[in-house]
Design an enzyme around this catalytic site. Sequence first.
Site, PDB file in Angstrom:
ATOM      1  N   ASP A   1       0.877  -1.155   0.000  1.00  0.00           N
ATOM      2  CA  ASP A   1       0.000   0.000   0.000  1.00  0.00           C
ATOM      3  C   ASP A   1       0.919   1.210   0.000  1.00  0.00           C
ATOM      4  O   ASP A   1       1.981   1.194   0.626  1.00  0.00           O
ATOM      5  CB  ASP A   1      -0.944   0.025   1.202  1.00  0.00           C
ATOM      6  CG  ASP A   1      -2.139   0.953   0.963  1.00  0.00           C
ATOM      7  OD1 ASP A   1      -2.567   1.094  -0.203  1.00  0.00           O
ATOM      8  OD2 ASP A   1      -2.647   1.541   1.935  1.00  0.00           O
ATOM      9  N   THR A   2       0.524   2.209  -0.752  1.00  0.00           N
ATOM     10  CA  THR A   2       1.348   3.393  -0.909  1.00  0.00           C
ATOM     11  C   THR A   2       0.505   4.624  -0.642  1.00  0.00           C
ATOM     12  O   THR A   2      -0.660   4.676  -1.031  1.00  0.00           O
ATOM     13  CB  THR A   2       1.922   3.460  -2.340  1.00  0.00           C
ATOM     14  OG1 THR A   2       2.793   2.345  -2.535  1.00  0.00           O
ATOM     15  CG2 THR A   2       2.702   4.742  -2.576  1.00  0.00           C
TER      16      THR A   2
ATOM     17  N   LYS B   1      13.669   5.642 -11.410  1.00  0.00           N
ATOM     18  CA  LYS B   1      12.626   5.721 -10.385  1.00  0.00           C
ATOM     19  C   LYS B   1      12.781   4.578  -9.383  1.00  0.00           C
ATOM     20  O   LYS B   1      12.637   4.779  -8.175  1.00  0.00           O
ATOM     21  CB  LYS B   1      11.247   5.673 -11.045  1.00  0.00           C
ATOM     22  CG  LYS B   1      10.096   5.774 -10.057  1.00  0.00           C
ATOM     23  CD  LYS B   1       8.754   5.667 -10.737  1.00  0.00           C
ATOM     24  CE  LYS B   1       7.627   5.605  -9.734  1.00  0.00           C
ATOM     25  NZ  LYS B   1       6.344   5.270 -10.325  1.00  0.00           N
TER      26      LYS B   1
ATOM     27  N   ASP C   1       2.914  10.614 -10.273  1.00  0.00           N
ATOM     28  CA  ASP C   1       4.277  10.805 -10.790  1.00  0.00           C
ATOM     29  C   ASP C   1       4.505  12.146 -11.489  1.00  0.00           C
ATOM     30  O   ASP C   1       5.573  12.744 -11.332  1.00  0.00           O
ATOM     31  CB  ASP C   1       4.675   9.656 -11.721  1.00  0.00           C
ATOM     32  CG  ASP C   1       4.947   8.357 -10.968  1.00  0.00           C
ATOM     33  OD1 ASP C   1       4.899   8.352  -9.717  1.00  0.00           O
ATOM     34  OD2 ASP C   1       5.204   7.335 -11.630  1.00  0.00           O
TER      35      ASP C   1
ATOM     36  N   ARG D   1       8.755   2.672  -3.687  1.00  0.00           N
ATOM     37  CA  ARG D   1       8.458   1.270  -3.947  1.00  0.00           C
ATOM     38  C   ARG D   1       9.749   0.482  -4.167  1.00  0.00           C
ATOM     39  O   ARG D   1       9.917  -0.618  -3.667  1.00  0.00           O
ATOM     40  CB  ARG D   1       7.505   1.121  -5.144  1.00  0.00           C
ATOM     41  CG  ARG D   1       6.985  -0.304  -5.306  1.00  0.00           C
ATOM     42  CD  ARG D   1       5.849  -0.402  -6.322  1.00  0.00           C
ATOM     43  NE  ARG D   1       4.659   0.274  -5.825  1.00  0.00           N
ATOM     44  CZ  ARG D   1       4.204   1.440  -6.284  1.00  0.00           C
ATOM     45  NH1 ARG D   1       4.802   2.067  -7.270  1.00  0.00           N
ATOM     46  NH2 ARG D   1       3.127   1.992  -5.768  1.00  0.00           N
TER      47      ARG D   1
END
Length: 191
Positions: free
Chosen positions: A68-69, A171, A151, A177
């Site tokens: 989960d972000t 990235k 982003d 992540r």
Amino acid sequence: MQIVFATNNKNKIKEVQSLVPEHIKLLSLEDIGCHEEIPETTGTIEGNAQQKANYVKDNYGYDCFADDTGLEVEALNGEPGVDTAYYAGPQRNPDDNMNKLLSNLKNATSRSAQFKTVIALHLNGELKTFTGICKGEITTEKQGYKGFGYDPIFKAKDYTKTFAEISLEEKNKIGHRGKAVSQLIEFLNQF
């Protein structure tokens, strides 16, 4: 080794599969026949990741990991946080979410923010978590066309380009992540 990544987000699967060693094959929720919406009702990023991992293990029997972000913006007291995907409503539209965030920050003097990813791994009867954080700031307008989600409006600290303007490889090196997945991989390499 096969392990379920508890998502159907093809962008996330692609991003993470590019990071894991070749001997680890990721299965999506679709691959295991899970088509229902997995609950995310704990109110925290950590809790939601654990809830999703437990759901797959309990209902499908697979070892798995879930993430989960959240994007946490200092001037907005941590918003959108756990509600990152739904910030502008249940339609989960990235443009709507970014527009709402930019609007809410239009008079802010600080644009400091951080992305936080928590991965919960259910493996061999144990639950472990790994956390990755990327500090940065919210831009005043969208820039770039790569990536997904927020982003185009997030610049990592010491970077002049948004996540949507840099390569996936870059990235993954600096992002939230990628940091959490690196910890996960280090752990999985023991098996």
